[in-house]
Design an enzyme around this catalytic site. Structure first.
Site, PDB file in Angstrom:
ATOM      1  N   ASP A   7       0.860  -1.187   0.000  1.00 47.18           N
ATOM      2  CA  ASP A   7       0.000   0.000   0.000  1.00 47.18           C
ATOM      3  C   ASP A   7       0.897   1.237   0.000  1.00 47.18           C
ATOM      4  O   ASP A   7       1.670   1.440   0.940  1.00 47.18           O
ATOM      5  CB  ASP A   7      -0.877  -0.049   1.274  1.00 47.18           C
ATOM      6  CG  ASP A   7      -1.750   1.173   1.427  1.00 47.18           C
ATOM      7  OD1 ASP A   7      -2.662   1.131   2.256  1.00 47.18           O
ATOM      8  OD2 ASP A   7      -1.521   2.175   0.715  1.00 47.18           O
ATOM      9  N   ASP A  31      -6.030   6.935  -5.391  1.00 47.30           N
ATOM     10  CA  ASP A  31      -6.416   8.328  -5.077  1.00 47.30           C
ATOM     11  C   ASP A  31      -7.216   8.350  -3.773  1.00 47.30           C
ATOM     12  O   ASP A  31      -6.941   9.122  -2.849  1.00 47.30           O
ATOM     13  CB  ASP A  31      -7.267   8.855  -6.243  1.00 47.30           C
ATOM     14  CG  ASP A  31      -7.450  10.363  -6.231  1.00 47.30           C
ATOM     15  OD1 ASP A  31      -8.196  10.869  -7.073  1.00 47.30           O
ATOM     16  OD2 ASP A  31      -6.845  11.039  -5.374  1.00 47.30           O
TER      17      ASP A  31
HETATM   18  N1  APR Z   1      -1.336   1.559  -3.012  1.00 42.96           N
HETATM   19  C1  APR Z   1      -0.724   1.301  -4.178  1.00 42.96           C
HETATM   20  N2  APR Z   1      -1.373   1.054  -5.325  1.00 42.96           N
HETATM   21  C2  APR Z   1      -2.725   1.060  -5.271  1.00 42.96           C
HETATM   22  C3  APR Z   1      -3.451   1.339  -4.090  1.00 42.96           C
HETATM   23  C4  APR Z   1      -2.696   1.585  -2.924  1.00 42.96           C
HETATM   24  N3  APR Z   1      -3.275   1.857  -1.748  1.00 42.96           N
HETATM   25  N4  APR Z   1      -4.784   1.280  -4.386  1.00 42.96           N
HETATM   26  C5  APR Z   1      -4.880   0.967  -5.686  1.00 42.96           C
HETATM   27  N5  APR Z   1      -3.650   0.820  -6.228  1.00 42.96           N
HETATM   28  C6  APR Z   1      -3.274   0.462  -7.584  1.00 42.96           C
HETATM   29  C7  APR Z   1      -4.309  -0.228  -8.429  1.00 42.96           C
HETATM   30  O1  APR Z   1      -4.399  -1.606  -8.080  1.00 42.96           O
HETATM   31  C8  APR Z   1      -3.682  -0.023  -9.802  1.00 42.96           C
HETATM   32  O2  APR Z   1      -2.677  -0.974 -10.022  1.00 42.96           O
HETATM   33  O3  APR Z   1      -2.999   1.660  -8.298  1.00 42.96           O
HETATM   34  C9  APR Z   1      -3.036   1.358  -9.682  1.00 42.96           C
HETATM   35  C10 APR Z   1      -3.801   2.486 -10.373  1.00 42.96           C
HETATM   36  O4  APR Z   1      -5.190   2.226 -10.269  1.00 42.96           O
HETATM   37  P1  APR Z   1      -6.253   3.398  -9.906  1.00 42.96           P
HETATM   38  O5  APR Z   1      -6.053   3.804  -8.518  1.00 42.96           O
HETATM   39  O6  APR Z   1      -7.581   2.905 -10.333  1.00 42.96           O
HETATM   40  O7  APR Z   1      -5.801   4.627 -10.811  1.00 42.96           O
HETATM   41  P2  APR Z   1      -5.996   4.863 -12.382  1.00 42.96           P
HETATM   42  O8  APR Z   1      -6.149   3.604 -13.146  1.00 42.96           O
HETATM   43  O9  APR Z   1      -4.878   5.807 -12.757  1.00 42.96           O
HETATM   44  O10 APR Z   1      -7.390   5.624 -12.472  1.00 42.96           O
HETATM   45  C11 APR Z   1      -7.462   6.932 -11.961  1.00 42.96           C
HETATM   46  O11 APR Z   1      -9.265   6.400 -10.528  1.00 42.96           O
HETATM   47  O12 APR Z   1      -9.261   6.643  -8.279  1.00 42.96           O
HETATM   48  C12 APR Z   1      -9.672   7.235  -9.447  1.00 42.96           C
HETATM   49  O13 APR Z   1      -9.644   9.581  -8.978  1.00 42.96           O
HETATM   50  C13 APR Z   1      -8.977   8.545  -9.679  1.00 42.96           C
HETATM   51  O14 APR Z   1     -10.406   9.089 -11.521  1.00 42.96           O
HETATM   52  C14 APR Z   1      -9.102   8.656 -11.174  1.00 42.96           C
HETATM   53  C15 APR Z   1      -8.907   7.221 -11.632  1.00 42.96           C
END
Ligand code: APR
Length: 173
Positions: A7, A31
């Site tokens: 995380d 996010d």
């Molecule tokens: N720590 C590390 N990586 C994480 C965590 C965490 N706590 N939570 C999720 N991830 C990973 C996901 O598994 C994925 O591999 O981060 C990577 C990016 O996924 P998303 O968070 O869905 O981001 P993204 O694909 O860039 O989409 C962005 O999602 O959350 C919304 O506001 C954000 O609209 C934007 C979109």
């Protein structure tokens, strides 16, 4: 460059990168996790930034996070691979590293930008991530340490394979 599975909000690095959306007002995925861990002051600071275009990045403080800074970058939404997605994703890594350098961050952690909700296929996105960071680190002394944080085993495996391929064939970017 190293890969850890876990995380990103728990990492003790100078800056963590957030895969944000253009509003910078939070969301799901990483996010959401970052905003939850950083507390409401992060959202207040983000509100004042007035959003961020795709491919760009914005710096805020880390608030309740262990990290001093959060670098919010907006990755491309995957469409068909012909809408400039690769260039936008590369820009996210480059701009985030530039902001980290300007802030004096010596260690930076990246999530797998755009490979979650934004649907970017994992392998090509990982190739862009490792090649872009490698190229940047070859010409800049800072940051000294970049950590790719995988939230699941599959992502960690793909990142490790991509880094191993770079070591085997350094000319390949
Ligand atoms: N720590 C590390 N990586 C994480 C965590 C965490 N706590 N939570 C999720 N991830 C990973 C996901 O598994 C994925 O591999 O981060 C990577 C990016 O996924 P998303 O968070 O869905 O981001 P993204 O694909 O860039 O989409 C962005 O999602 O959350 C919304 O506001 C954000 O609209 C934007 C979109």
């Amino acid at each position: 460059m190293t890969v850890v599975e876990g995380d990103i909000t728990r990492l003790t690095v100078d800056a963590i990168v957030n895969a944000a959306n253009g509003s910078l007002l939070g969301g799901g995925g990483v996010d959401g996790a970052i905003h939850r861990a950083a507390g409401p002051e992060l959202l207040a600071e983000c509100r004042a930034l007035g959003g961020c275009p795709t491919g760009e990045a914005r710096l805020t403080r880390g608030h309740k996070l262990a990290a001093k800074w959060v670098i919010h970058t907006v990755g491309p939404v995957w469409r068909d691979g012909r809408a400039g997605e690769a260039e936008a994703l590369e820009s996210c890594y480059r701009r985030s590293l530039a902001l980290a350098r300007e802030a004096g961050a010596r260690s930076v952690a990246f999530p797998a930008i755009s490979t979650g909700i934004y649907g970017y296929p994992l392998e090509p996105a990982t190739q862009i991530a490792v090649a872009t960071v490698k190229a940047d680190l070859e010409v800049h002394a800072q940051p000294e340490r970049v950590v790719f944080v995988a939230f699941d085993r599959r992502t960690a495996t793909v990142y490790r394979q991509a880094l191993a391929a770079l070591d085997r064939d350094p000319a390949k970017t």
